[in-house]
Scaffold this active site. Structure first.
Site, short mmCIF file in Angstrom:
data_model
loop_
_atom_site.label_atom_id
_atom_site.label_comp_id
_atom_site.label_asym_id
_atom_site.label_seq_id
_atom_site.Cartn_x
_atom_site.Cartn_y
_atom_site.Cartn_z
N HIS A 254 -19.01 48.76 -2.90
CA HIS A 254 -17.66 48.87 -3.45
C HIS A 254 -17.28 50.33 -3.69
O HIS A 254 -16.21 50.79 -3.25
CB HIS A 254 -17.60 48.08 -4.76
CG HIS A 254 -16.25 48.09 -5.43
ND1 HIS A 254 -15.36 47.06 -5.31
CD2 HIS A 254 -15.65 49.01 -6.22
CE1 HIS A 254 -14.27 47.33 -6.00
NE2 HIS A 254 -14.42 48.52 -6.57
N GLU A 255 -18.14 51.05 -4.37
CA GLU A 255 -17.83 52.46 -4.68
C GLU A 255 -17.86 53.32 -3.42
O GLU A 255 -17.12 54.32 -3.32
CB GLU A 255 -18.80 53.00 -5.73
CG GLU A 255 -18.76 52.27 -7.07
CD GLU A 255 -17.36 52.17 -7.67
OE1 GLU A 255 -16.51 53.05 -7.39
OE2 GLU A 255 -17.11 51.21 -8.42
N HIS A 258 -14.43 53.37 -1.95
CA HIS A 258 -13.60 54.39 -2.60
C HIS A 258 -13.96 55.78 -2.08
O HIS A 258 -13.09 56.59 -1.74
CB HIS A 258 -13.82 54.36 -4.11
CG HIS A 258 -13.16 53.23 -4.82
ND1 HIS A 258 -11.80 53.00 -4.78
CD2 HIS A 258 -13.68 52.27 -5.64
CE1 HIS A 258 -11.51 51.96 -5.54
NE2 HIS A 258 -12.63 51.49 -6.06
N GLU A 284 -8.24 50.58 -3.95
CA GLU A 284 -9.00 49.35 -4.16
C GLU A 284 -9.08 48.52 -2.88
O GLU A 284 -10.05 47.80 -2.66
CB GLU A 284 -8.38 48.54 -5.29
CG GLU A 284 -9.26 47.44 -5.84
CD GLU A 284 -10.52 47.95 -6.52
OE1 GLU A 284 -11.43 47.13 -6.76
OE2 GLU A 284 -10.61 49.16 -6.82
#
Length: 489
Positions: A254-255, A258, A284
């Site tokens: 997830h990170e 980003h 996001e």
């Protein structure tokens, strides 16, 4: 130098100072001594005062009045600098400084209160944050809708009414899907304990598999995973749990979504207003498509099963199909960041409604815990067991990020549109993902979205990449098809 060149030179220094402030925030979350929070608050306030003065420097307005954009990117630079300048003019410098200092201190108090399960210890400073944020919101709204002015910081061009309309359309299908899935037998879970250093080693390998450039980044541990920085220095954090390696692996993916967005912005935009992701919702969309549509898809999950088997040995899962079901297991839980794809948006909707009420004055901080617990039980069917699983679980309100939460679900909506376009463009995508090769997917995202940074508005950024105006339908269609197959609906 022309007025445009002078403005851009000034802006690059402002952006650089902003990166320094961000690095102090990263340090506070990862390495700073616990007792240094009060001094760090003063340091952050000092930098914020300098940044605020630069953002509203009269010379900026003079340059804006005479600057001529050399091209499309130049016009976008002027647009974004003007938007930032106009907003900075509305917020008094002493208020900006107070907020910077208070939220730095509040972050430390939140972490302590969360560890001690003590809402009462955090409530007074949160009430101060809410009061200052309402004051800031009123200044920004200038007679308009206070909460809309806050959303503008994270998803400009979007209102709370528009978000509420999207959420109202999504909620019935999500609730129906959740109910149908939870009536079916639950997939097997992982068994055993998972060495945490091995989790971190595997997390770094997976990060690289998704294209994260470790020469310009690093992976550390924090209470709440996050990504920090842009351009040539983009850092991420994750967390580990001895009995749940998925927490570490998928928080990392997830990170990385980003971080790769930031790393892949056109280098010509470095330290300019276009040099970062255009909005939190678009940001996001990258983290969610990396984590869910790619990382939790059947093809990549099959590759990950092999990697985890090599690292951890037998963990009670017989084959890739069982592993895929385990990765996407729908389960009761309290933590937003650990929620499955179906229920995640219900967590966000809860926060969206509560923070709207806090900002409007309809909800007081003293009543927040009760309001949270009542809403959670109504939405999920069981009671919150402790504050760290309830209103103390997220860092956002302690640091003043009101208006941020709805962008998480907007990101899911955007990711649904992007996934639909990506799979049309790359018909053999799953064949590549099954070998752990994400390059064609991440390359498509870089070319069509990430490299453009803040060149276009958030909605235009998604429409340019996906070839369609953002809509929630592709996301819900994807969820119903995916979980319908897994659970035999």
């Amino acid at each position: 130098m022309s007025a445009f060149d002078k403005l851009m030179s000034f802006q690059r220094d402002t952006q650089a100072l902003g990166q320094v402030a961000g690095r102090l925030g990263w340090d506070q979350e990862t390495m700073m001594p616990r007792g240094a929070s009060s001094q760090r608050g003063v340091e952050m306030a000092a930098i914020e005062a300098v940044l605020h003065a630069r953002r509203m420097d009269p010379q900026v307005e003079e340059w804006l009045e005479t600057a001529e954009a050399p091209d499309e990117a130049g016009a976008a630079h002027l647009r974004e600098i003007r938007r930032s300048f106009d907003r900075a003019q509305k917020v008094p410098a002493d208020l900006a400084k107070k907020l910077a200092q208070l939220t730095s201190e509040a972050q430390g108090k939140w972490a302590s209160a969360r560890a001690d399960e003590d809402v009462a210890a955090f409530a007074p400073v949160l009430a101060e944050v809410v009061a200052l944020k309402r004051e800031e919101g009123a200044a920004l709204a200038n007679g308009g809708h206070l909460y809309d002015a806050m959303i503008e910081d994270y998803e400009h061009g979007t209102t709370s009414a528009q978000i509420g309309e999207i959420f109202d359309a999504m909620r019935p299908r999500l609730v129906n899907l959740r109910s149908a899935v939870l009536e079916r037998p639950s997939p097997k879970g992982l068994q055993g304990e998972f060495d945490e250093p091995k989790q971190m080693k595997l997390a770094r390998k997976v990060a690289k598999a998704f294209g994260y450039d470790m020469n310009h980044g690093r992976v550390d541990k924090a209470v709440h995973p996050f990504s920090s920085g842009s351009g040539q220095d983009v850092r991420i954090t994750t967390r580990t749990s001895a009995d749940d390696p998925f927490n570490c692996i998928y928080s990392t993916i997830h990170e990385v979504g980003h971080a790769c967005y930031e790393q892949n912005v056109d280098k010509a935009y470095l330290l300019t207003p276009l040099g970062s992701g255009v909005s939190m919702g678009v940001h996001e969309s990258q983290s969610r498509i990396y984590e869910n549509q790619l990382g939790r898809g059947r093809a990549f999950a099959g590759w990950l099963f092999g990697q985890m088997s090599e690292v951890f040995g037998d963990f009670g899962i017989a084959n890739a199909d069982e592993f895929y079901a385990a990765v996407n297991k729908v389960h009761n839980g309290y933590i937003r960041t650990e929620a499955d794809e179906i229920q995640y948006n219900l967590h966000v909707m809860l926060r969206f409604d509560l923070e709207r009420a806090l900002m409007s004055g309809d909800l007081q901080v003293s009543d927040l815990e009760t309001a949270w617990n009542d809403r959670f039980e109504a939405d999920f069917g069981y009671a919150v067991d402790k504050p760290s699983n309830g209103c103390l679980q997220d860092v956002h309100w302690s640091v003043g990020l009101f208006g941020y939460f709805p962008t998480y679900s907007l990101g899911n909506v955007y990711a649904g549109c992007l996934n639909q376009a990506l799979r049309t463009a790359v018909p053999d995508l799953d064949q590549r993902l099954s070998k752990g090769d994400t390059s064609v997917a991440t390359g498509w995202l870089q070319e069509n979205l990430q490299q453009h940074g803040g060149l276009r508005s958030p909605r235009d950024t998604i429409e340019h990449a996906a070839g369609m105006a953002p809509t929630h339908e592709p996301l819900l269609d994807y969820l119903e098809a995916k979980f319908g197959e897994i659970y035999g609906l």
